[in-house]
Scaffold this motif. Sequence first.
Motif, short mmCIF file in Angstrom:
data_model
loop_
_atom_site.label_atom_id
_atom_site.label_comp_id
_atom_site.label_asym_id
_atom_site.label_seq_id
_atom_site.Cartn_x
_atom_site.Cartn_y
_atom_site.Cartn_z
N VAL A 136 4.32 26.51 -50.05
CA VAL A 136 5.44 25.59 -50.30
C VAL A 136 5.31 24.95 -51.69
CG1 VAL A 136 6.58 23.48 -49.54
CG2 VAL A 136 5.89 25.20 -47.87
N ILE A 137 4.10 24.62 -52.10
CA ILE A 137 3.92 24.07 -53.45
C ILE A 137 4.35 25.09 -54.50
CG2 ILE A 137 2.24 23.25 -55.14
CD1 ILE A 137 0.61 22.10 -52.79
N LYS A 138 4.01 26.35 -54.29
CA LYS A 138 4.41 27.40 -55.23
C LYS A 138 5.93 27.60 -55.23
CE LYS A 138 0.15 30.16 -55.06
NZ LYS A 138 -0.46 31.45 -54.61
N ILE A 139 6.54 27.57 -54.03
CA ILE A 139 8.00 27.70 -53.94
C ILE A 139 8.67 26.54 -54.68
CG2 ILE A 139 9.98 27.64 -52.36
CD1 ILE A 139 8.25 29.09 -50.30
N ALA A 140 8.11 25.32 -54.51
CA ALA A 140 8.65 24.16 -55.20
C ALA A 140 8.60 24.36 -56.71
CB ALA A 140 7.87 22.90 -54.81
N ASP A 141 7.49 24.83 -57.21
CA ASP A 141 7.33 25.05 -58.65
C ASP A 141 8.32 26.10 -59.16
OD1 ASP A 141 5.64 24.59 -61.13
OD2 ASP A 141 5.39 26.75 -60.90
N GLU A 142 8.43 27.21 -58.45
CA GLU A 142 9.33 28.29 -58.86
C GLU A 142 10.79 27.83 -58.80
OE1 GLU A 142 8.31 31.38 -56.17
OE2 GLU A 142 6.35 31.78 -57.11
N PHE A 143 11.15 27.12 -57.73
CA PHE A 143 12.53 26.67 -57.59
C PHE A 143 12.90 25.69 -58.69
CE2 PHE A 143 15.30 23.21 -56.22
CZ PHE A 143 16.48 23.91 -56.08
N MET A 144 12.04 24.72 -58.95
CA MET A 144 12.36 23.71 -59.95
C MET A 144 12.46 24.32 -61.34
SD MET A 144 12.90 20.89 -58.39
CE MET A 144 12.77 19.62 -59.64
N LYS A 148 13.56 27.36 -61.92
CA LYS A 148 14.87 28.00 -61.91
C LYS A 148 15.98 26.97 -62.08
CE LYS A 148 13.68 32.00 -59.01
NZ LYS A 148 13.90 32.65 -57.69
N ALA A 149 15.71 25.76 -61.62
CA ALA A 149 16.70 24.69 -61.70
C ALA A 149 16.68 23.96 -63.05
CB ALA A 149 16.49 23.68 -60.58
N GLY A 150 15.84 24.44 -63.97
CA GLY A 150 15.86 23.90 -65.32
C GLY A 150 14.74 22.96 -65.69
N PHE A 151 13.74 22.78 -64.80
CA PHE A 151 12.58 21.93 -65.10
C PHE A 151 11.45 22.82 -65.62
CE2 PHE A 151 15.15 19.67 -62.12
CZ PHE A 151 14.95 18.31 -62.37
N SER A 152 11.11 22.69 -66.88
CA SER A 152 10.15 23.63 -67.49
C SER A 152 8.75 23.50 -66.92
CB SER A 152 10.10 23.42 -69.01
OG SER A 152 9.75 22.07 -69.33
N GLN A 153 8.29 22.28 -66.62
CA GLN A 153 6.97 22.05 -66.02
C GLN A 153 7.11 20.94 -64.99
OE1 GLN A 153 4.45 23.93 -66.43
NE2 GLN A 153 2.81 22.81 -65.41
N PRO A 154 7.62 21.27 -63.81
CA PRO A 154 7.91 20.24 -62.81
C PRO A 154 6.67 19.50 -62.32
CG PRO A 154 8.12 22.44 -61.87
CD PRO A 154 7.95 22.63 -63.34
N LYS A 155 6.83 18.18 -62.15
CA LYS A 155 5.78 17.35 -61.58
C LYS A 155 5.97 17.31 -60.07
CE LYS A 155 5.31 14.40 -65.67
NZ LYS A 155 5.39 13.01 -66.20
N ILE A 156 5.00 17.82 -59.35
CA ILE A 156 5.11 17.98 -57.90
C ILE A 156 4.17 17.01 -57.19
CG2 ILE A 156 4.90 19.61 -55.98
CD1 ILE A 156 5.20 21.86 -58.13
N ALA A 157 4.73 16.14 -56.36
CA ALA A 157 3.92 15.23 -55.56
C ALA A 157 3.81 15.78 -54.14
CB ALA A 157 4.55 13.84 -55.53
N GLU A 171 -4.38 26.80 -60.79
CA GLU A 171 -3.43 27.86 -61.12
C GLU A 171 -2.41 27.42 -62.15
OE1 GLU A 171 -1.71 29.90 -57.82
OE2 GLU A 171 -3.63 30.11 -56.76
N GLY A 172 -2.56 26.19 -62.65
CA GLY A 172 -1.70 25.72 -63.72
C GLY A 172 -0.50 24.89 -63.30
N LEU A 173 -0.36 24.59 -62.02
CA LEU A 173 0.76 23.78 -61.56
C LEU A 173 0.47 22.30 -61.75
CD1 LEU A 173 1.13 26.59 -60.13
CD2 LEU A 173 2.32 25.36 -58.33
N ASP A 174 1.49 21.52 -62.01
CA ASP A 174 1.35 20.09 -62.24
C ASP A 174 1.56 19.36 -60.91
OD1 ASP A 174 0.98 17.71 -63.56
OD2 ASP A 174 2.92 17.71 -64.58
N VAL A 175 0.47 19.22 -60.14
CA VAL A 175 0.53 18.73 -58.77
C VAL A 175 -0.26 17.43 -58.63
CG1 VAL A 175 0.24 19.36 -56.35
CG2 VAL A 175 0.59 21.14 -58.05
N TYR A 176 0.27 16.51 -57.80
CA TYR A 176 -0.35 15.21 -57.61
C TYR A 176 -0.47 14.91 -56.11
CZ TYR A 176 1.05 14.72 -62.49
OH TYR A 176 1.23 14.92 -63.84
N ASP A 213 9.13 15.03 -60.04
CA ASP A 213 10.39 15.78 -60.01
C ASP A 213 10.75 16.24 -58.60
OD1 ASP A 213 10.85 15.67 -62.82
OD2 ASP A 213 9.29 17.19 -63.08
N ILE A 214 9.75 16.46 -57.77
CA ILE A 214 10.00 16.89 -56.39
C ILE A 214 8.81 16.47 -55.53
CG2 ILE A 214 8.98 19.20 -56.72
CD1 ILE A 214 11.23 20.26 -54.84
#
Length: 328
Positions: free
Chosen positions: A186-194, A196-205, A237-242, A260-261
């Motif tokens: 789900v974290i990966k889906i969130a990153d990929e979706f965001m 696609k939605a125009g967020f270049s490096q989404p911040k995921i909580a 893996e390079g995702l911006d996760v908190y 961002d999400i």
Amino acid sequence: MKGIIGITMGDPAGIGPEIILKALATESLSGTNCVVIGSAEVLQMVLDKELATPQTINIITSVEQANFEPGIVNVLDIPMSDMNTFEFGQVQAQAGDLAYRCIEKATELALGGDISAIATAPLNKEALHLAGHNYPGHTELLAKLTDTKDYAMVLYTDTLRVIHVTTHIALLKFLQTLNKSRVNTVIKIADEFMKKAGFSQPKIAVAGVNPHAGENGLFGHEEIEVLGPCIETMKQEGLDVYGPCPPDTVFLQASQGQYDIVVAMYHDQGHIPLKLMGFYDGVNITAGLPFFRTSADHGTAFDIAWSGKANPESMVKSVELAVKLSNI
């Protein structure tokens, strides 16, 4: 066909037909590249009963025949089985079957490249099941029709976006089945979706499971045993996760722009704050599909169906977002 949106009718006995026509009559959507997939006869009935702004129904057999002018509603006709027995605001098998056939046709068009996104009006799960289509809802049905294995529900507003690890399961089952593989997915889906939605490096909580995100094991160990390791893996893996973030504050922080999400663990954890902050402008999205799918974030509202009282705002936002996403 970039930018063409297929709008599915949903359950015709509910508010779907009414909010579709009301939405397409708004200034932001009138003349937009939209094709309604549903019963032309039902839509005409809505207009005849003066439940929506007068418009002209243009029945087409292919997307290429659509006339995208203000006041024109292009309809790929999916007829009702028996209009003589059709009842407003009632659970009925033929209405559930129509809702299914609309989704089936829209999926075919999207996979074939005839439309670039789908915006869905609400269906009724009981009616769907009465018709022999045993799916919990749109998300699982679309996943089956597209052979998609990894997907998740996103609730989307301009200020708050939430993706769910689980949705329509009991809380006890959620706790029993919570695992690293699903959370990572789900974290990966969130990153990929965001992205696609125009967020270049989404911040995921990532929201915690327990009060105060467990407070170092004082109120539970899911954060230590499952969520913490997942977050570290995703960071590597390079995702911006908190996180894990305390669920009682993370949604407010996200709405203020800190994230961002938010990855919510279960249905109500994500739905309650989203609906509190944006009940009418919230949009339901299925992330992970091969095309964008948005939906009005409410049900069929049988109690007010065919009365002219339905608020189309969530449907408007759903179609507007589908247009925006399909043109990114």
